[in-house]
Structure formats: structure tokens, C-alpha cells
Motif scaffolding. Structure first.
Motif, mmCIF file in Angstrom:
data_model
loop_
_atom_site.group_PDB
_atom_site.id
_atom_site.type_symbol
_atom_site.label_atom_id
_atom_site.label_comp_id
_atom_site.label_asym_id
_atom_site.label_seq_id
_atom_site.Cartn_x
_atom_site.Cartn_y
_atom_site.Cartn_z
ATOM 1 N N PHE A 293 -36.912 23.125 9.334
ATOM 2 C CA PHE A 293 -37.547 23.720 8.159
ATOM 3 C C PHE A 293 -36.504 24.143 7.132
ATOM 4 O O PHE A 293 -36.667 23.898 5.926
ATOM 5 N N LEU A 294 -35.433 24.787 7.570
ATOM 6 C CA LEU A 294 -34.398 25.245 6.650
ATOM 7 C C LEU A 294 -33.704 24.071 5.958
ATOM 8 O O LEU A 294 -33.367 24.148 4.773
ATOM 9 N N LEU A 295 -33.510 22.981 6.684
ATOM 10 C CA LEU A 295 -32.891 21.792 6.102
ATOM 11 C C LEU A 295 -33.817 21.140 5.078
ATOM 12 O O LEU A 295 -33.396 20.764 3.976
ATOM 13 N N LYS A 296 -35.093 21.024 5.420
ATOM 14 C CA LYS A 296 -36.060 20.345 4.553
ATOM 15 C C LYS A 296 -36.384 21.165 3.311
ATOM 16 O O LYS A 296 -36.579 20.607 2.221
ATOM 17 N N SER A 297 -36.430 22.478 3.446
ATOM 18 C CA SER A 297 -36.849 23.341 2.338
ATOM 19 C C SER A 297 -35.731 23.636 1.343
ATOM 20 O O SER A 297 -35.967 24.229 0.292
ATOM 21 N N GLY A 298 -34.493 23.245 1.666
ATOM 22 C CA GLY A 298 -33.372 23.497 0.772
ATOM 23 C C GLY A 298 -32.682 24.827 0.989
ATOM 24 O O GLY A 298 -31.819 25.221 0.200
ATOM 25 N N CYS A 299 -33.051 25.536 2.064
ATOM 26 C CA CYS A 299 -32.435 26.834 2.348
ATOM 27 C C CYS A 299 -31.133 26.716 3.126
ATOM 28 O O CYS A 299 -30.365 27.686 3.178
ATOM 29 N N TRP A 300 -30.885 25.576 3.733
ATOM 30 C CA TRP A 300 -29.694 25.463 4.580
ATOM 31 C C TRP A 300 -28.380 25.696 3.830
ATOM 32 O O TRP A 300 -27.450 26.302 4.373
ATOM 33 N N PRO A 301 -28.232 25.245 2.571
ATOM 34 C CA PRO A 301 -26.950 25.479 1.871
ATOM 35 C C PRO A 301 -26.565 26.942 1.730
ATOM 36 O O PRO A 301 -25.404 27.238 1.427
ATOM 37 N N PHE A 302 -27.500 27.868 1.948
ATOM 38 C CA PHE A 302 -27.152 29.287 1.888
ATOM 39 C C PHE A 302 -26.359 29.731 3.116
ATOM 40 O O PHE A 302 -25.774 30.816 3.106
ATOM 41 N N ILE A 303 -26.357 28.928 4.161
ATOM 42 C CA ILE A 303 -25.643 29.278 5.395
ATOM 43 C C ILE A 303 -24.270 28.622 5.370
ATOM 44 O O ILE A 303 -24.159 27.397 5.294
ATOM 45 N N LYS A 304 -23.226 29.432 5.416
ATOM 46 C CA LYS A 304 -21.869 28.891 5.391
ATOM 47 C C LYS A 304 -21.188 29.154 6.725
ATOM 48 O O LYS A 304 -21.625 29.998 7.505
ATOM 49 N N GLN A 305 -20.130 28.416 6.981
ATOM 50 C CA GLN A 305 -19.448 28.533 8.269
ATOM 51 C C GLN A 305 -17.964 28.797 8.093
ATOM 52 O O GLN A 305 -17.378 28.505 7.052
ATOM 53 N N ARG A 306 -17.413 29.414 9.109
ATOM 54 C CA ARG A 306 -15.964 29.483 9.277
ATOM 55 C C ARG A 306 -15.660 28.915 10.647
ATOM 56 O O ARG A 306 -16.407 29.202 11.581
ATOM 57 N N PRO A 307 -14.635 28.104 10.798
ATOM 58 C CA PRO A 307 -13.571 27.818 9.832
ATOM 59 C C PRO A 307 -14.003 26.908 8.675
ATOM 60 O O PRO A 307 -15.099 26.350 8.698
ATOM 61 N N TYR A 308 -13.132 26.804 7.697
ATOM 62 C CA TYR A 308 -13.171 25.910 6.541
ATOM 63 C C TYR A 308 -13.978 26.447 5.362
ATOM 64 O O TYR A 308 -13.896 25.901 4.275
#
Length: 450
Positions: A122-137
């Protein structure tokens, strides 16, 4: 029960122009834009052509490296321009909004009973996933990797940053829905940090481990909190989300509609009436900039805070992750013998002809002048005084400059993001671009090791 974190190393930069806790609605923007530079490391592939009619929340492009990761439009309207650069690289997308907004609706499901895979889809399809960032990088999170923990910082210490306690008022349901969903995506804990004296609505959320943080900047940066709570080792991944992005995620989960609304703090000494504005991601800065008025003509508009933000034009657009716009005087004038006389109107981490240490609560009206020129690194020991992470900042910066991958790994590059070096960059007498150096080091490490 909360766990307290007290940061001693750091430096508060007190500036004139903090936002009053009043909120106005910004004028509707004539054009909205998505800057592809906000999505570092993403290679976009368009799903619609120029001239296409799109709905708010409808996918415009996807990530070439992960086709399920969609990026959506903040408004409904016509895609009027796809700006391209060298080698036809997409730089930005401009959308002419409709008078009557039409929103793409997704099926609503029960977050409490939903599975990990269904939430992720759902998060991927709805466009919400880019709000989640990761470390490292410090990039958008890889949905195929399980993070050992998720970190959220609702304690703001950056100069003139938007007050999280204020902008999150009345958003308890959305925040709780987002927390409940994200908790299912990690086998570890969801760590939430608030100010030690905060009465934030976040303190009452369930499913989190609460931390009360105190101390000078950069105590509010999520990287500082990760270092003190659960440091990242090689092979480990953590995710980070900002509180306002949590609201968008939670509202999308509850309503099935992507709402790109943001509460933005317009701040800075050049703003006559600094306050908060309700607008949308990608809106023109001018739609709220001139509503408060500016004190002078020669100004610098910054998308973000003064330490980590990027230069913008008054007719530029609000960044995807930004909830602060800072306006300060342009520092294109120079003082005669400015380096050789006592200084009372500037902040300094040293006591060499400067006296800001005598008035720690004084607020300053600073401009963009770097007060010096770029030169080779000078070893002063000042970085360590404002850098609270258990990392040697000077040595890590030099390892990145010479592209020594082994040293970069051993000195803790996996754990940091460019913003963690914003304060050392501010006090650097050598005027070295610390954040750029760390960004290039992270990119190299990702390319070579991944």
C-alpha cells in the motif's frame, strides 16, 4: 516510560525571526513542481507524458531500480513541463493545477489487522514510500530490506526550525495509524524522540519506545539520536521518518487519499511577520513568502533551515521533505579588516576576538557571508567540541576526500548523513563543504559496496 538522552556537545545558533505560533492558509499556487534532486539516488522512469491530465495521488514516475516504488502528484492537473538536463536527465516536473481537485482513491484496510506485505504494498502504490529514508547512505529506504529499527525525531534544535509540538496538534489519529503500520515493517523497535520539556501529542502514542532528549543542536537530528540509542554497524539498516511525513502516511492509510498538505514555517530576519502557513508539497514559495512581507530586496531564500537547506528563488517551489523556508539577508558585502577586530554581532565557537560565548541566549541577525575563503583543512580541534557522535569527524572527512573505502567504513560513514556535519561545516575556519564531502563519500561507498 521514557529513556532520557542528554547531549552535551553542540552549539545552539540563536537567530532573529522565529515563527509565531499562528497559522494562515497560503495563496493557491499557480504551478506545482517536483524537484528530482530531492530523491537522491533515484533514476526516474516516466509513467505519463507531457500534457497528460493526472489526479492528485496518481503515479507520475517510478524508480528504475525498484519498479514498485511510485512517486505521485501532489495535485490534480496537467503535466505541463518535464525539465531535462544533460543526457536527458529529468530535473523537475511542473504541474498546472485544476480549479477543482480530483484525488485518486485507494481501498481502505484495517491497519491493526493488516499484514506486513499488504502495508508495504500500500505504501509503495500510494506514493508514501519515498517519505521513508534509510541509513546507511541516507537514501529512500529499500523495501526489500528489513530494518533493525525505525527512528522518528520530534525534537527540533536546528536554527528557526518548525516547532513539531505546534504543527502536529490535532493529528493524533494519523500519527498513531502511521506508527502502527510502520511497527509491522521491522522486527525491532520504533524509537520516538521528543524534547525533555515537551508536551507533544507524540508522547501519548502507543507502539513506540519514547526517548526524551535535551541539549544543544544537533541533539534534535535523528543521526545523533541513533548514535546514542542503537548505533549502526556494518550490514545493519535503520529507517527514519519525519513527524510531518508520518501525518501524510497516516492520513493516506485512514482515508485512502494522498494528501500532500504541509504546515510550513516561514522564518528569518528578513521576514516581517514570520509565522506558519498551510500549503502543499511543490507549491511556489512566493505564495506565502510575500504574505508575511520581506524587510529588504537583497535576500537569500532557503528551502529548509540555514544549515542544511538549499538556495531557492522566490518563485521556486517547496521541497518534497521541507517544512521550513528561511529568508535572510544576502551576504555579498565584505567588512574591511573584518578578521582583525573584535566581533560582537556574530556567532563563533572560538573566543578569538569574538564574544558570543558571553551571551549564549542572544539572538543574531546573520547573513550568508562565509566570513572567509576556502582553504586547506586547519586542525583546530573545534569540530570535536560540537560533534556529539562517537566518530572522529576530521579523520572521516579526510577519508572521504581521498576515497579510502576501508577508512570510511572503519571511521563510521555507515552511520552518518550529510546533515550530521552541518554544524561542523558552520564553524569550519577552512570553509570546507563538509556536507558535500560526506554526500560524495556515501555515494562512493554505495556504488562500490552497496
Amino acid at each position: 516510560m521514557s529513556k532520557d538522552i542528554r547531549i552535551k556537545k553542540g552549539l545552539n545558533i540563536n537567530l532573529v525571526g522565529a515563527a509565531e505560533q499562528t497559522t494562515s492558509k497560503a495563496v493557491l499556487s499557480k504551478v506545482y513542481a517536483l524537484n528530482l534532486g530531492d530523491f537522491h539516488g533515484v533514476t526516474p522512469k516516466m509513467l505519463v507524458k507531457q500534457g497528460a491530465e493526472i489526479k492528485a495521488g496518481e503515479a507520475i514516475f517510478f524508480n528504475k531500480d525498484n519498479e514498485s516504488m511510485l512517486f505521485v502528484s501532489p495535485v490534480s492537473g496537467e503535466l505541463i513541463e518535464i525539465e531535462r538536463g544533460a543526457r536527458r536527465r529529468i530535473l523537475s516536473l511542473r504541474i498546472l493545477p485544476d480549479k477543482e481537485q480530483e484525488v485518486l482513491e485507494h481501498p481502505i484496510f484495517d491497519v491493526q489487522s493488516a499484514s506486513k506485505d499488504s502495508i508495504k504494498a500500500f505504501l509503495l502504490k500510494s506514493g508514501c514510500w519515498p517519505f521513508i529514508k534509510q541509513r546507511p547512505y541516507d537514501i529512500i529506504a529499500n523495501p526489500d530490506v528489513n530494518p533493525k529499527a525505525i527512528f522518528i525525531s520530534a525534537f527540533t534544535t536546528a536554527p528557526l526550525a518548525a516547532d513539531a509540538d505546534y504543527v502536529l496538534q490535532g493529528k493524533e489519529k494519523e500519527l498513531q495509524a502511521a506508527i502502527t503500520a510502520l511497527a509491522k515493517l521491522t522486527p525491532g523497535k520504533v524509537h520516538l524522540s521528543v524534547g525533555a520539556s515537551s508536551s507533544s501529542t507524540l508522547s501519548g502514542l502507543t507502539g513506540v519506545e519514547l526517548h526524551k532528549v535535551s541539549g544543544p543542536h544537533p541533539a534534535g537530528l535523528v543521526g545523533t539520536q541513533i548514535n546514542k540509542i542503537d548505533p549502526i554497524n556494518k550490514g545493519e539498516v535503520v529507517w527514519t521518518v519525519t513527524p510531518q511525513d508520518l501525518v501524510i502516511i497516516g492520513e493516506t492509510l485512514l482515508t485512502g487519499k494522498f494528501n500532500a498538505e504541509r504546515v510550513v514555517a516561514l522564518v528569518g530576519s528578513s521576514v516581517k511577520n514570520p509565522k506558519y502557513y498551510t500549503t502543499k508539497i511543490g507549491a511556489e514559495v512566493s505564495t506565502f513568502l510575500y504574505g508575511s512581507g520581506v524587510n529588504e530586496d537583497n535576500i537569500r531564500v532557503i528551502n529548509g533551515d540555514v544549515l542544511t537547506g538549499s538556495k531557492s528563488r522566490p518563485d521556486g517551489h517547496l521541497g518534497f521533505y521541507n517544512n521550513t523556508v528561511t529568508v535572510i539577508p544576502e551576504g555579498d558585502d565584505y567588512e574591511f579588516f573584518g578578521w582583525n577586530k573584535p566581533i560582537f554581532n556574530k556567532i563563533s565557537a572560538t573566543r578569538a576576538l569574538t564574544f558570543s560565548w558571553m551571551q549564549p541566549n542572544k539572538k543574531y541577525k546573520l547573513d550568508t557571508n562565509t566570513n572567509g575563503e576556502h582553504r586547506a583543512f586547519v586542525v583546530t580541534g573545534q569540530y570535536e567540541k560540537v560533534f556529539p557522535l562517537d566518530i572522529f569527524p576530521m579523520q572521516l572527512l579526510k577519508a572521504c576526500l581521498v576515497k579510502d573505502l576501508d577508512e570510511m567504513e572503519q571511521l563510521g560513514l555507515y552511520e552518518v548523513a550529510p546533515e550530521d556535519f552541518s554544524l561542523t561545516e558552520f564553524i569550519c575556519i577552512s570553509k570546507q563543504p563538509h556536507q558535500q564531502i560526506i554526500r560524495e563519500g556515501l555515494d562512493l561507498l554505495y556504488k562500490e559496496i552497496g
